[in-house]
Design an enzyme around this catalytic site. Structure first.
Site, mmCIF file in Angstrom:
data_model
loop_
_atom_site.group_PDB
_atom_site.id
_atom_site.type_symbol
_atom_site.label_atom_id
_atom_site.label_comp_id
_atom_site.label_asym_id
_atom_site.label_seq_id
_atom_site.Cartn_x
_atom_site.Cartn_y
_atom_site.Cartn_z
ATOM 1 N N ASP A 139 -82.314 28.680 137.459
ATOM 2 C CA ASP A 139 -81.851 29.235 136.183
ATOM 3 C C ASP A 139 -82.503 30.590 135.919
ATOM 4 O O ASP A 139 -83.003 30.850 134.835
ATOM 5 C CB ASP A 139 -82.156 28.238 135.057
ATOM 6 C CG ASP A 139 -81.298 28.463 133.819
ATOM 7 O OD1 ASP A 139 -80.378 29.306 133.874
ATOM 8 O OD2 ASP A 139 -81.553 27.809 132.794
ATOM 9 N N ARG A 143 -82.692 35.596 129.928
ATOM 10 C CA ARG A 143 -83.072 34.737 128.795
ATOM 11 C C ARG A 143 -84.249 33.841 129.147
ATOM 12 O O ARG A 143 -84.923 33.325 128.246
ATOM 13 C CB ARG A 143 -81.878 33.879 128.330
ATOM 14 C CG ARG A 143 -81.405 32.895 129.364
ATOM 15 C CD ARG A 143 -80.272 31.974 128.928
ATOM 16 N NE ARG A 143 -79.823 31.214 130.081
ATOM 17 C CZ ARG A 143 -78.962 31.658 130.998
ATOM 18 N NH1 ARG A 143 -78.397 32.844 130.849
ATOM 19 N NH2 ARG A 143 -78.648 30.940 132.054
ATOM 20 N N ASN A 144 -84.513 33.650 130.431
ATOM 21 C CA ASN A 144 -85.633 32.814 130.855
ATOM 22 C C ASN A 144 -86.841 33.612 131.340
ATOM 23 O O ASN A 144 -87.754 33.074 131.950
ATOM 24 C CB ASN A 144 -85.176 31.830 131.927
ATOM 25 C CG ASN A 144 -84.292 30.748 131.334
ATOM 26 O OD1 ASN A 144 -84.465 30.383 130.169
ATOM 27 N ND2 ASN A 144 -83.337 30.269 132.109
ATOM 28 N N ASP A 157 -89.217 28.599 131.783
ATOM 29 C CA ASP A 157 -88.146 27.613 131.811
ATOM 30 C C ASP A 157 -87.940 26.991 133.189
ATOM 31 O O ASP A 157 -87.001 27.309 133.906
ATOM 32 C CB ASP A 157 -86.827 28.209 131.280
ATOM 33 C CG ASP A 157 -85.834 27.098 130.936
ATOM 34 O OD1 ASP A 157 -86.138 25.919 131.231
ATOM 35 O OD2 ASP A 157 -84.760 27.399 130.407
HETATM 36 P P1 ATP Z 1 -82.437 25.906 127.705
HETATM 37 O O1 ATP Z 1 -82.258 24.908 128.788
HETATM 38 O O2 ATP Z 1 -81.386 25.883 126.636
HETATM 39 O O3 ATP Z 1 -82.745 27.279 128.210
HETATM 40 P P2 ATP Z 1 -85.036 24.832 127.471
HETATM 41 O O4 ATP Z 1 -85.185 23.426 127.026
HETATM 42 O O5 ATP Z 1 -85.148 25.085 128.917
HETATM 43 O O6 ATP Z 1 -83.720 25.447 126.889
HETATM 44 P P3 ATP Z 1 -86.673 27.120 127.058
HETATM 45 O O7 ATP Z 1 -85.557 28.042 127.403
HETATM 46 O O8 ATP Z 1 -87.800 27.007 127.999
HETATM 47 O O9 ATP Z 1 -86.096 25.678 126.706
HETATM 48 O O10 ATP Z 1 -87.261 27.480 125.639
HETATM 49 C C1 ATP Z 1 -86.413 27.716 124.544
HETATM 50 C C2 ATP Z 1 -86.824 29.010 123.849
HETATM 51 O O11 ATP Z 1 -88.130 28.894 123.281
HETATM 52 C C3 ATP Z 1 -86.936 30.197 124.797
HETATM 53 O O12 ATP Z 1 -85.699 30.801 124.990
HETATM 54 C C4 ATP Z 1 -87.910 31.102 124.064
HETATM 55 O O13 ATP Z 1 -87.252 31.832 123.066
HETATM 56 C C5 ATP Z 1 -88.849 30.102 123.427
HETATM 57 N N1 ATP Z 1 -90.020 29.880 124.304
HETATM 58 C C6 ATP Z 1 -90.145 28.954 125.267
HETATM 59 N N2 ATP Z 1 -91.340 29.024 125.882
HETATM 60 C C7 ATP Z 1 -92.001 30.035 125.294
HETATM 61 C C8 ATP Z 1 -93.313 30.634 125.488
HETATM 62 N N3 ATP Z 1 -94.153 30.166 126.424
HETATM 63 N N4 ATP Z 1 -93.657 31.668 124.716
HETATM 64 C C9 ATP Z 1 -92.798 32.143 123.781
HETATM 65 N N5 ATP Z 1 -91.563 31.631 123.544
HETATM 66 C C10 ATP Z 1 -91.167 30.591 124.282
#
Ligand code: ATP
Length: 282
Positions: A139, A143-144, A157
């Protein structure tokens, strides 16, 4: 269990603060680890909804097990997990400036071309680390990528990441997939390898050079795959050095085996960066 997931953190040792994002399993918050002590540190806390099933919580914690395996300046670090009856969360390094895509959109032309290339180089070095450990991220997208300081970005992510057993590939079962970032073999056969990560990395480079524009805007997912099959690719973004765009196009070779490895990508990006630095200083 502990060794796999990192340090066990008790619910008393973390303080949840404002919400900064939303994940698949629950909200992401800013927070403080060990509040009121000398070790106090700002962290990001990924929470799992309290009504999740046991199976759901195990899936949620898989991401921590993956993060634990990496130790790299451009990969978000894991501090540990809280695994308690009422509370399950992953405690990790905070990226105070949030998602790179949003950051690029809000800063616009205030970010120099050199800095964009630096971000791409940092991401390529993170991918070399994953490649060396035989992990596929699955992924890779702007955005990640998270921003810790204006000069430093980190890969985050790991919810979709998988380890590959020697030369094997991972076949995804189901679920929502980021089609516009995906290699054709991932779309057609759900085949994910280090070389499909390379394709996605090329798309992520494109998003960075486009300062946060998403790929194939206004085009439907099934039209994207037809275009790719016909040999169409994302267009040259403004300000992109020719050797970098040529590298991106090699990442988008239809045949996975024609794509470069991350160690070569990293070396090429380092050369591009060096060349641009010299041009700048003339
Ligand atoms: P998706 O699968 O929809 O991408 P996810 O469950 O994998 O969601 P993440 O993308 O890891 O979740 O996290 C969601 C959001 O939270 C990120 O897009 C970011 O905005 C914020 N976030 C996550 N981890 C961090 C971090 N370590 N520091 C700052 N912001 C974070």
């Amino acid at each position: 269990d502990r060794q796999v997931l990192g340090r066990a953190i008790s619910p008393r040792e973390v303080m949840l603060e404002e919400r900064i994002g939303e994940g698949q399993f629950g909200d992401v918050h800013k927070g403080t680890l060990y509040p009121g002590t000398r070790d106090e540190v700002s962290v990001a806390i990924k929470t799992c909804k309290p009504d999740a099933s046991h199976e759901g919580r195990v899936k949620f914690l898989e991401e921590a097990a993956v993060m634990k395996k990496f130790d790299h300046p451009h990969i978000i670090k894991l501090f540990g997990v809280v695994s308690h009856e009422r509370q399950t969360c992953i405690v990790m390094e905070l990226a105070p400036l949030g998602q790179l895509r949003r950051y690029l959109l809000s800063e616009g032309s205030r970010i120099s071309k050199l800095l964009l290339l630096q971000y791409i180089h940092q991401m390529s070095s993170a991918m070399v680390h994953l490649e060396a450990k035989s992990y596929v991220h699955r992924d890779i997208a702007a955005r990640n990528v998270l921003v810790t300081t204006p000069e430093v970005v980190k890969l985050a992510d790991f919810g979709l990441s998988r380890g590959l057993q020697d030369g094997n590939y991972y076949v995804a079962s189901r679920g929502k997939l980021p089609i516009k970032w995906m290699a054709p073999e991932s779309i057609n056969f759900r085949r994910f390898t280090g070389l499909s990560d390379v394709w996605m990395f090329g798309v992520c480079c494109w998003e960075i050079m486009m300062r946060g524009v998403k790929p194939f805007v206004g085009i439907k997912n099934d039209e994207v795959i037809s275009k790719i099959e016909l040999g169409e690719r994302l267009p040259l973004p403004a300000d992109t050095p020719a050797p970098l765009f040529s590298l991106m196009n090699r990442c988008w070779s239809y045949e996975p085996e024609k794509r470069p490895y991350f160690r070569d990508i990293e070396a090429t990006v380092a050369d591009v960066l060096e060349e641009e630095r010299q041009l700048e200083s003339l």
